[in-house]
Design a protein around this motif. Structure first.
Motif, PDB file in Angstrom:
ATOM      1  N   ASP A 174      12.078  30.159  -3.187  1.00 16.83           N
ATOM      2  CA  ASP A 174      10.820  29.669  -2.829  1.00 16.83           C
ATOM      3  C   ASP A 174       9.812  30.666  -3.854  1.00 16.83           C
ATOM      4  OD1 ASP A 174       8.111  29.115  -1.731  1.00 16.83           O
ATOM      5  OD2 ASP A 174       8.621  30.173   0.055  1.00 16.83           O
ATOM      6  N   GLY A 175       9.534  30.103  -5.000  1.00 15.14           N
ATOM      7  CA  GLY A 175       8.881  30.843  -6.006  1.00 15.14           C
ATOM      8  C   GLY A 175       9.587  32.011  -6.481  1.00 15.14           C
ATOM      9  N   GLU A 176       9.191  33.285  -6.371  1.00 17.98           N
ATOM     10  CA  GLU A 176       9.838  34.303  -6.915  1.00 17.98           C
ATOM     11  C   GLU A 176      10.836  34.928  -5.705  1.00 17.98           C
ATOM     12  OE1 GLU A 176       9.755  35.753 -10.107  1.00 17.98           O
ATOM     13  OE2 GLU A 176       8.628  34.050 -10.445  1.00 17.98           O
ATOM     14  N   VAL A 177      10.963  34.460  -4.529  1.00 18.90           N
ATOM     15  CA  VAL A 177      11.539  34.961  -3.471  1.00 18.90           C
ATOM     16  C   VAL A 177      12.701  33.910  -3.046  1.00 18.90           C
ATOM     17  CG1 VAL A 177      10.138  36.734  -2.947  1.00 18.90           C
ATOM     18  CG2 VAL A 177      10.195  34.318  -1.718  1.00 18.90           C
ATOM     19  N   TRP A 178      13.659  34.400  -2.171  1.00 22.35           N
ATOM     20  CA  TRP A 178      14.757  33.570  -1.614  1.00 22.35           C
ATOM     21  C   TRP A 178      14.536  33.702  -0.154  1.00 22.35           C
ATOM     22  CZ3 TRP A 178      18.231  30.395  -4.659  1.00 22.35           C
ATOM     23  CH2 TRP A 178      18.056  30.368  -5.895  1.00 22.35           C
ATOM     24  N   ARG A 179      14.414  32.565   0.442  1.00 22.78           N
ATOM     25  CA  ARG A 179      14.267  32.820   2.120  1.00 22.78           C
ATOM     26  C   ARG A 179      15.518  31.898   2.669  1.00 22.78           C
ATOM     27  NH1 ARG A 179       9.129  34.207   3.168  1.00 22.78           N
ATOM     28  NH2 ARG A 179       7.677  33.718   1.083  1.00 22.78           N
ATOM     29  N   GLY A 180      16.036  32.674   3.850  1.00 19.95           N
ATOM     30  CA  GLY A 180      17.162  32.057   4.517  1.00 19.95           C
ATOM     31  C   GLY A 180      17.195  32.864   5.678  1.00 19.95           C
ATOM     32  N   ASP A 181      18.764  33.208   5.954  1.00 13.44           N
ATOM     33  CA  ASP A 181      19.025  33.963   7.302  1.00 13.44           C
ATOM     34  C   ASP A 181      19.887  35.215   6.704  1.00 13.44           C
ATOM     35  OD1 ASP A 181      17.578  32.346   9.254  1.00 13.44           O
ATOM     36  OD2 ASP A 181      19.109  30.812   8.459  1.00 13.44           O
ATOM     37  N   ILE A 182      19.612  36.390   7.453  1.00 14.66           N
ATOM     38  CA  ILE A 182      20.577  37.272   7.289  1.00 14.66           C
ATOM     39  C   ILE A 182      21.276  37.718   8.670  1.00 14.66           C
ATOM     40  CG2 ILE A 182      18.881  39.185   7.489  1.00 14.66           C
ATOM     41  CD1 ILE A 182      20.380  40.842   5.525  1.00 14.66           C
ATOM     42  N   TYR A 183      22.822  38.038   8.716  1.00 14.47           N
ATOM     43  CA  TYR A 183      23.383  38.414  10.078  1.00 14.47           C
ATOM     44  C   TYR A 183      23.602  39.867   9.680  1.00 14.47           C
ATOM     45  CZ  TYR A 183      27.225  38.449  13.485  1.00 14.47           C
ATOM     46  OH  TYR A 183      27.869  38.866  14.481  1.00 14.47           O
ATOM     47  N   ASP A 184      23.417  40.620  10.862  1.00 16.77           N
ATOM     48  CA  ASP A 184      23.813  42.040  10.902  1.00 16.77           C
ATOM     49  C   ASP A 184      24.969  42.041  11.910  1.00 16.77           C
ATOM     50  OD1 ASP A 184      24.398  44.730  11.005  1.00 16.77           O
ATOM     51  OD2 ASP A 184      22.157  44.837  12.258  1.00 16.77           O
ATOM     52  N   PRO A 185      26.225  42.452  11.268  1.00 15.17           N
ATOM     53  CA  PRO A 185      27.460  42.448  12.041  1.00 15.17           C
ATOM     54  C   PRO A 185      27.546  43.518  12.920  1.00 15.17           C
ATOM     55  CG  PRO A 185      27.986  42.538   9.514  1.00 15.17           C
ATOM     56  CD  PRO A 185      26.620  42.203   9.798  1.00 15.17           C
TER      57      PRO A 185
END
Length: 143
Positions: free
Chosen positions: A94-105
């Protein structure tokens, strides 16, 4: 003469147009050490999106190298191994960034993620939760 210059400019423009997607396609790919220096996350293509998987433990987890996802809120997922587990998922540019999800185990929680390459050897990785407003925690990962 003008036709030759125009043809040369058109050829250069065509090459630039073809090269741009290749250069911008995956600027966050590679192997990244987490801020806590406990794991290496390998970021690359995962089907139609980009993801990051645990590829190496730099600090052995409490239950050893065969550690399972014991903190996952979904009981059916608690037996999966952490090694190879996708912790960054559904990343899309998304432009200069990447968007999604992060999982913290460690907590078993998934957050909205914003990943940005801040230099050749540094990634800014944010995990954000919506309570009333968006609250983000940021880490810096290094090559």
């Amino acid at each position: 003469m003008k036709k030759r210059i125009f043809a040369s400019l058109a050829a250069v423009a065509a090459m630039a147009a073809l090269a741009s997607p290749a250069l911008a396609a995956d600027p966050i790919s590679g192997r990244w050490v987490t801020q806590d220096k406990d794991a290496v996350i390998t970021i690359g293509n995962c089907g139609s999106s980009v993801c990051g998987k645990i590829s190496k433990f730099l600090e052995t987890p409490p239950q050893g190298a065969d550690q399972r996802d014991v903190n996952n809120p979904r009981k059916s997922l608690r037996s999966r191994k952490l090694m190879g587990l996708p912790v960054l998922t559904n990343l899309r540019q998304d432009g200069e960034v990447w968007r999604g999800d992060i999982y913290d185990p460690k907590s078993g929680k998934t957050y909205e993620s914003i990943v940005e390459r801040t230099s050749a050897n540094r990634l800014s990785v944010k995990g954000c939760a919506r309570v009333i407003v968006k609250v983000c925690q940021e880490q810096t990962w290094t090559r």
